[in-house]
Scaffold this motif. Structure first.
Motif, PDB file in Angstrom:
ATOM      1  N   SER A  13       0.840  -1.189   0.000  1.00 29.12           N
ATOM      2  CA  SER A  13       0.000   0.000   0.000  1.00 29.12           C
ATOM      3  C   SER A  13       0.878   1.243   0.000  1.00 29.12           C
ATOM      4  CB  SER A  13      -0.902  -0.001   1.238  1.00 29.12           C
ATOM      5  OG  SER A  13      -0.122   0.126   2.411  1.00 29.12           O
ATOM      6  N   PHE A  35     -12.488   8.392  -0.912  1.00 30.66           N
ATOM      7  CA  PHE A  35     -11.649   7.539  -1.752  1.00 30.66           C
ATOM      8  C   PHE A  35     -12.169   6.110  -1.657  1.00 30.66           C
ATOM      9  CE2 PHE A  35      -9.097  11.157  -0.646  1.00 30.66           C
ATOM     10  CZ  PHE A  35      -8.442  11.472  -1.818  1.00 30.66           C
ATOM     11  N   TYR A  36     -12.389   5.481  -2.825  1.00 29.38           N
ATOM     12  CA  TYR A  36     -12.954   4.132  -2.876  1.00 29.38           C
ATOM     13  C   TYR A  36     -12.022   3.203  -3.637  1.00 29.38           C
ATOM     14  CZ  TYR A  36     -17.282   6.579  -1.691  1.00 29.38           C
ATOM     15  OH  TYR A  36     -18.233   7.349  -1.085  1.00 29.38           O
ATOM     16  N   GLN A  37     -11.982   1.939  -3.180  1.00 33.82           N
ATOM     17  CA  GLN A  37     -11.326   0.871  -3.918  1.00 33.82           C
ATOM     18  C   GLN A  37     -12.295  -0.303  -3.933  1.00 33.82           C
ATOM     19  OE1 GLN A  37      -7.317   0.912  -1.851  1.00 33.82           O
ATOM     20  NE2 GLN A  37      -6.684   1.010  -4.013  1.00 33.82           N
ATOM     21  N   ALA A  42     -12.248   3.533   1.135  1.00 36.27           N
ATOM     22  CA  ALA A  42     -10.886   3.316   1.630  1.00 36.27           C
ATOM     23  C   ALA A  42     -10.491   4.408   2.618  1.00 36.27           C
ATOM     24  CB  ALA A  42      -9.902   3.275   0.471  1.00 36.27           C
ATOM     25  N   VAL A  59      -3.983   3.503   0.685  1.00 40.30           N
ATOM     26  CA  VAL A  59      -4.675   2.733  -0.350  1.00 40.30           C
ATOM     27  C   VAL A  59      -3.822   1.545  -0.792  1.00 40.30           C
ATOM     28  CG1 VAL A  59      -5.993   4.716  -1.188  1.00 40.30           C
ATOM     29  CG2 VAL A  59      -3.776   4.185  -2.223  1.00 40.30           C
ATOM     30  N   VAL A  65      -8.056   3.578  -7.596  1.00 41.60           N
ATOM     31  CA  VAL A  65      -8.686   4.388  -6.561  1.00 41.60           C
ATOM     32  C   VAL A  65      -9.625   5.385  -7.235  1.00 41.60           C
ATOM     33  CG1 VAL A  65      -8.294   6.043  -4.692  1.00 41.60           C
ATOM     34  CG2 VAL A  65      -6.630   4.216  -5.108  1.00 41.60           C
ATOM     35  N   THR A 103     -10.876   8.428 -11.469  1.00 40.24           N
ATOM     36  CA  THR A 103     -10.218   7.196 -11.045  1.00 40.24           C
ATOM     37  C   THR A 103      -8.721   7.331 -11.264  1.00 40.24           C
ATOM     38  OG1 THR A 103     -12.160   5.879 -11.556  1.00 40.24           O
ATOM     39  CG2 THR A 103     -10.072   4.699 -11.414  1.00 40.24           C
ATOM     40  N   ALA A 107      -2.003   4.663  -8.212  1.00 35.81           N
ATOM     41  CA  ALA A 107      -1.845   5.559  -7.066  1.00 35.81           C
ATOM     42  C   ALA A 107      -0.543   5.319  -6.312  1.00 35.81           C
ATOM     43  CB  ALA A 107      -3.027   5.401  -6.112  1.00 35.81           C
TER      44      ALA A 107
END
Length: 185
Positions: A13, A35-37, A42, A59, A65, A103, A107
């Protein structure tokens, strides 16, 4: 600052950084960036008070992300910049607006950009560009004024320059045959 949980990651990460500003100085009034995964939250970043702060969201390196703005009161006071794990700017609200979602596919870069860029004036027609050399890279490639990428060992000289012109220099780290950093200019 508000941030939320860290997820378990199979391949490692990194931290995404969010530099947050509020022109009035009273925080984001409930606004935040989520923030989404894999469609799971996330983490979030929001300025709860004041006019400036930085937050990080951890993340997973192998999962894209998605970020989105969650509106608060007085969104016109808000600005922010999002940086990837290598501290490359990947989004600036001053350019595209606050109410935005996108997106980020990479990242957590594995090959980090060169640091310590310096310009030395040799004479009126010649400049030397240099940067900090890292032990963890195989080498560097440099480009001058958008030209072809050429091998460079820690410095690059630009010759036959004309006075009163603007020039652009970029350098990328080469970590392996298949992995290069984003350019630093």
């Amino acid at each position: 600052i508000s941030t939320s949980f860290t997820t378990d990651c199979a391949t490692g990460s990194c931290d995404i950084s969010v530099v947050m500003d509020d022109s009035y100085g009273d925080g984001w009034n409930g606004g935040k960036i989520n923030f989404y995964q894999n469609d799971a939250l996330a983490g979030s970043a929001g300025l709860t008070s004041g006019n400036h702060d930085t937050a990080t969201v951890n993340v997973c390196s192998d999962i894209p992300v998605t970020f989105s703005w969650q509106s608060g009161s007085y969104d016109t006071e808000v600005s922010y910049v999002i940086y990837d794990g290598g501290f490359t700017e990947i989004y600036n609200s001053a350019t595209s607006g606050v109410n935005y979602s996108d997106t980020i596919d990479d990242a957590c870069p594995t090959c980090l950009r060169p640091t310590g860029l310096m310009v030395t004036i040799i004479d009126s027609n010649m400049l030397e560009f240099s940067w900090d050399v890292a032990d963890s890279v195989d080498g560097y490639v440099a480009s001058f004024n958008g030209g072809a990428w050429e091998s460079a060992a820690g410095a690059y000289s630009a010759l036959s320059l004309s006075p009163n012109n603007s020039y652009t220099f970029s350098v990328k780290a080469v970590c392996s045959a298949t992995d290069t950093s984003n350019p630093r200019s």
